[in-house]
Design a protein around this motif. Structure first.
Motif, PDB file in Angstrom:
ATOM      1  N   HIS A 179      47.803  42.744  24.157  1.00 20.72           N
ATOM      2  CA  HIS A 179      48.080  42.556  25.579  1.00 20.72           C
ATOM      3  C   HIS A 179      47.709  41.142  26.006  1.00 20.72           C
ATOM      4  CE1 HIS A 179      43.769  43.697  25.823  1.00 20.72           C
ATOM      5  NE2 HIS A 179      43.750  43.013  26.967  1.00 20.72           N
ATOM      6  N   ILE A 180      48.170  40.773  27.177  1.00 22.68           N
ATOM      7  CA  ILE A 180      47.838  39.484  27.778  1.00 22.68           C
ATOM      8  C   ILE A 180      47.129  39.763  29.088  1.00 22.68           C
ATOM      9  CG2 ILE A 180      48.779  37.364  28.773  1.00 22.68           C
ATOM     10  CD1 ILE A 180      51.012  37.509  26.744  1.00 22.68           C
ATOM     11  N   ALA A 181      46.039  39.022  29.338  1.00 20.50           N
ATOM     12  CA  ALA A 181      45.241  39.235  30.546  1.00 20.50           C
ATOM     13  C   ALA A 181      45.344  38.028  31.471  1.00 20.50           C
ATOM     14  CB  ALA A 181      43.781  39.474  30.165  1.00 20.50           C
ATOM     15  N   PHE A 182      45.319  38.324  32.765  1.00 21.25           N
ATOM     16  CA  PHE A 182      45.380  37.302  33.797  1.00 21.25           C
ATOM     17  C   PHE A 182      44.199  37.470  34.740  1.00 21.25           C
ATOM     18  CE2 PHE A 182      49.683  38.292  32.462  1.00 21.25           C
ATOM     19  CZ  PHE A 182      50.196  37.037  32.183  1.00 21.25           C
ATOM     20  N   ALA A 183      43.500  36.380  35.052  1.00 22.25           N
ATOM     21  CA  ALA A 183      42.400  36.414  36.008  1.00 22.25           C
ATOM     22  C   ALA A 183      42.979  36.454  37.418  1.00 22.25           C
ATOM     23  CB  ALA A 183      41.518  35.184  35.840  1.00 22.25           C
ATOM     24  N   VAL A 184      42.431  37.337  38.247  1.00 25.07           N
ATOM     25  CA  VAL A 184      42.863  37.455  39.646  1.00 25.07           C
ATOM     26  C   VAL A 184      41.641  37.572  40.540  1.00 25.07           C
ATOM     27  CG1 VAL A 184      45.050  38.592  39.051  1.00 25.07           C
ATOM     28  CG2 VAL A 184      43.057  39.983  39.594  1.00 25.07           C
ATOM     29  N   THR A 185      41.839  37.290  41.809  1.00 25.42           N
ATOM     30  CA  THR A 185      40.828  37.617  42.815  1.00 25.42           C
ATOM     31  C   THR A 185      41.441  38.709  43.686  1.00 25.42           C
ATOM     32  OG1 THR A 185      41.628  35.860  44.260  1.00 25.42           O
ATOM     33  CG2 THR A 185      39.781  35.320  42.820  1.00 25.42           C
ATOM     34  N   GLY A 186      40.610  39.626  44.145  1.00 28.15           N
ATOM     35  CA  GLY A 186      41.136  40.733  44.937  1.00 28.15           C
ATOM     36  C   GLY A 186      41.987  41.675  44.105  1.00 28.15           C
ATOM     37  N   ASP A 201      42.193  44.983  43.560  1.00 28.20           N
ATOM     38  CA  ASP A 201      42.839  46.155  44.155  1.00 28.20           C
ATOM     39  C   ASP A 201      44.004  45.750  45.062  1.00 28.20           C
ATOM     40  OD1 ASP A 201      41.195  47.953  42.783  1.00 28.20           O
ATOM     41  OD2 ASP A 201      39.686  47.932  44.367  1.00 28.20           O
ATOM     42  N   GLY A 202      43.851  44.649  45.785  1.00 27.94           N
ATOM     43  CA  GLY A 202      44.942  44.142  46.612  1.00 27.94           C
ATOM     44  C   GLY A 202      46.115  43.669  45.771  1.00 27.94           C
ATOM     45  N   ALA A 203      45.815  43.013  44.654  1.00 23.81           N
ATOM     46  CA  ALA A 203      46.877  42.560  43.749  1.00 23.81           C
ATOM     47  C   ALA A 203      47.649  43.751  43.191  1.00 23.81           C
ATOM     48  CB  ALA A 203      46.284  41.722  42.612  1.00 23.81           C
ATOM     49  N   LEU A 204      46.938  44.809  42.831  1.00 22.81           N
ATOM     50  CA  LEU A 204      47.598  46.013  42.318  1.00 22.81           C
ATOM     51  C   LEU A 204      48.505  46.631  43.378  1.00 22.81           C
ATOM     52  CD1 LEU A 204      44.587  47.588  40.410  1.00 22.81           C
ATOM     53  CD2 LEU A 204      46.678  46.664  39.371  1.00 22.81           C
ATOM     54  N   ALA A 205      48.016  46.711  44.599  1.00 24.39           N
ATOM     55  CA  ALA A 205      48.818  47.287  45.684  1.00 24.39           C
ATOM     56  C   ALA A 205      50.076  46.451  45.917  1.00 24.39           C
ATOM     57  CB  ALA A 205      47.988  47.378  46.961  1.00 24.39           C
ATOM     58  N   ARG A 206      49.949  45.123  45.894  1.00 25.09           N
ATOM     59  CA  ARG A 206      51.119  44.251  46.077  1.00 25.09           C
ATOM     60  C   ARG A 206      52.135  44.442  44.959  1.00 25.09           C
ATOM     61  NH1 ARG A 206      47.346  40.694  47.199  1.00 25.09           N
ATOM     62  NH2 ARG A 206      47.531  39.595  45.224  1.00 25.09           N
ATOM     63  N   LEU A 207      51.645  44.474  43.715  1.00 30.42           N
ATOM     64  CA  LEU A 207      52.556  44.626  42.578  1.00 30.42           C
ATOM     65  C   LEU A 207      53.265  45.981  42.611  1.00 30.42           C
ATOM     66  CD1 LEU A 207      50.337  42.992  39.836  1.00 30.42           C
ATOM     67  CD2 LEU A 207      52.443  42.057  40.813  1.00 30.42           C
ATOM     68  N   GLU A 240      47.105  42.892  31.533  1.00 28.31           N
ATOM     69  CA  GLU A 240      45.818  43.267  32.115  1.00 28.31           C
ATOM     70  C   GLU A 240      45.475  42.268  33.219  1.00 28.31           C
ATOM     71  OE1 GLU A 240      41.190  43.923  30.625  1.00 28.31           O
ATOM     72  OE2 GLU A 240      42.562  42.733  29.413  1.00 28.31           O
ATOM     73  N   LEU A 241      44.995  42.772  34.331  1.00 29.67           N
ATOM     74  CA  LEU A 241      44.474  41.922  35.391  1.00 29.67           C
ATOM     75  C   LEU A 241      42.954  42.035  35.343  1.00 29.67           C
ATOM     76  CD1 LEU A 241      46.845  42.834  38.364  1.00 29.67           C
ATOM     77  CD2 LEU A 241      47.136  41.079  36.600  1.00 29.67           C
ATOM     78  N   CYS A 242      42.257  40.896  35.431  1.00 32.86           N
ATOM     79  CA  CYS A 242      40.808  40.864  35.342  1.00 32.86           C
ATOM     80  C   CYS A 242      40.220  40.164  36.547  1.00 32.86           C
ATOM     81  CB  CYS A 242      40.352  40.087  34.105  1.00 32.86           C
ATOM     82  SG  CYS A 242      41.016  40.679  32.549  1.00 32.86           S
ATOM     83  N   GLU A 243      39.139  40.721  37.075  1.00 32.98           N
ATOM     84  CA  GLU A 243      38.455  40.123  38.212  1.00 32.98           C
ATOM     85  C   GLU A 243      36.975  40.015  37.915  1.00 32.98           C
ATOM     86  OE1 GLU A 243      38.481  40.889  42.950  1.00 32.98           O
ATOM     87  OE2 GLU A 243      37.985  42.626  41.722  1.00 32.98           O
ATOM     88  N   GLY A 291      31.596  42.758  31.848  1.00 34.92           N
ATOM     89  CA  GLY A 291      31.287  43.034  33.241  1.00 34.92           C
ATOM     90  C   GLY A 291      32.435  42.789  34.204  1.00 34.92           C
ATOM     91  N   LEU A 292      33.641  42.581  33.689  1.00 37.04           N
ATOM     92  CA  LEU A 292      34.799  42.356  34.545  1.00 37.04           C
ATOM     93  C   LEU A 292      35.334  43.671  35.088  1.00 37.04           C
ATOM     94  CD1 LEU A 292      36.785  39.839  32.314  1.00 37.04           C
ATOM     95  CD2 LEU A 292      35.347  39.303  34.271  1.00 37.04           C
ATOM     96  N   ARG A 293      36.018  43.612  36.226  1.00 39.97           N
ATOM     97  CA  ARG A 293      36.819  44.741  36.707  1.00 39.97           C
ATOM     98  C   ARG A 293      38.217  44.489  36.183  1.00 39.97           C
ATOM     99  NH1 ARG A 293      37.778  45.341  42.090  1.00 39.97           N
ATOM    100  NH2 ARG A 293      38.206  47.512  41.731  1.00 39.97           N
ATOM    101  N   ILE A 294      38.841  45.517  35.627  1.00 38.81           N
ATOM    102  CA  ILE A 294      40.153  45.355  35.001  1.00 38.81           C
ATOM    103  C   ILE A 294      41.121  46.431  35.465  1.00 38.81           C
ATOM    104  CG2 ILE A 294      39.146  44.287  32.945  1.00 38.81           C
ATOM    105  CD1 ILE A 294      39.773  47.045  31.527  1.00 38.81           C
TER     106      ILE A 294
END
Length: 93
Positions: A38-45, A47-53, A88-91, A71-74
């Motif tokens: 998989h490929i992971a991307f760093a994001v902020t927010g 849960d908001g990013a998931l809702a937008r997508l 994967e989105l990582c925060e 310790g990341l949220r993914i």
């Protein structure tokens, strides 16, 4: 699974090793062979990013962030929505 991380500039590479023959990484290799999982991307927010997508029509595996390595949220996006690639989105907390 066992993981190892290598940082190269602003890019981090994570290597995964299955510790069980029926684990998700072992199943992936059995089905598709060795290669990119998989490929992971760093994001902020996250849960908001998931809702937008999801609002834009992407299929999600995770609708909310969860605990991940280092310790990341993914959260994961379904490969069907990413041209066959698990994303994967990582925060950072």
């Amino acid at each position: 699974m066992r993981t190892a991380f290598f940082k190269v500039g602003q890019t981090k590479i994570e290597l995964l090793e299955s510790t069980a023959p029926d684990g998700p990484i072992a199943k992936f290799i059995e089905k598709r062979g060795e290669g990119v999982h998989h490929i992971a991307f760093a994001v902020t927010g996250l849960d908001g990013a998931l809702a937008r997508l999801e609002g834009e029509g992407l299929q999600l595996i995770d609708r909310k962030g969860r605990a991940g390595a280092e310790g990341l949220r993914i959260a994961f996006l379904h490969p069907k929505s990413c041209h066959g690639v698990l994303a994967e989105l990582c925060e950072h907390p």
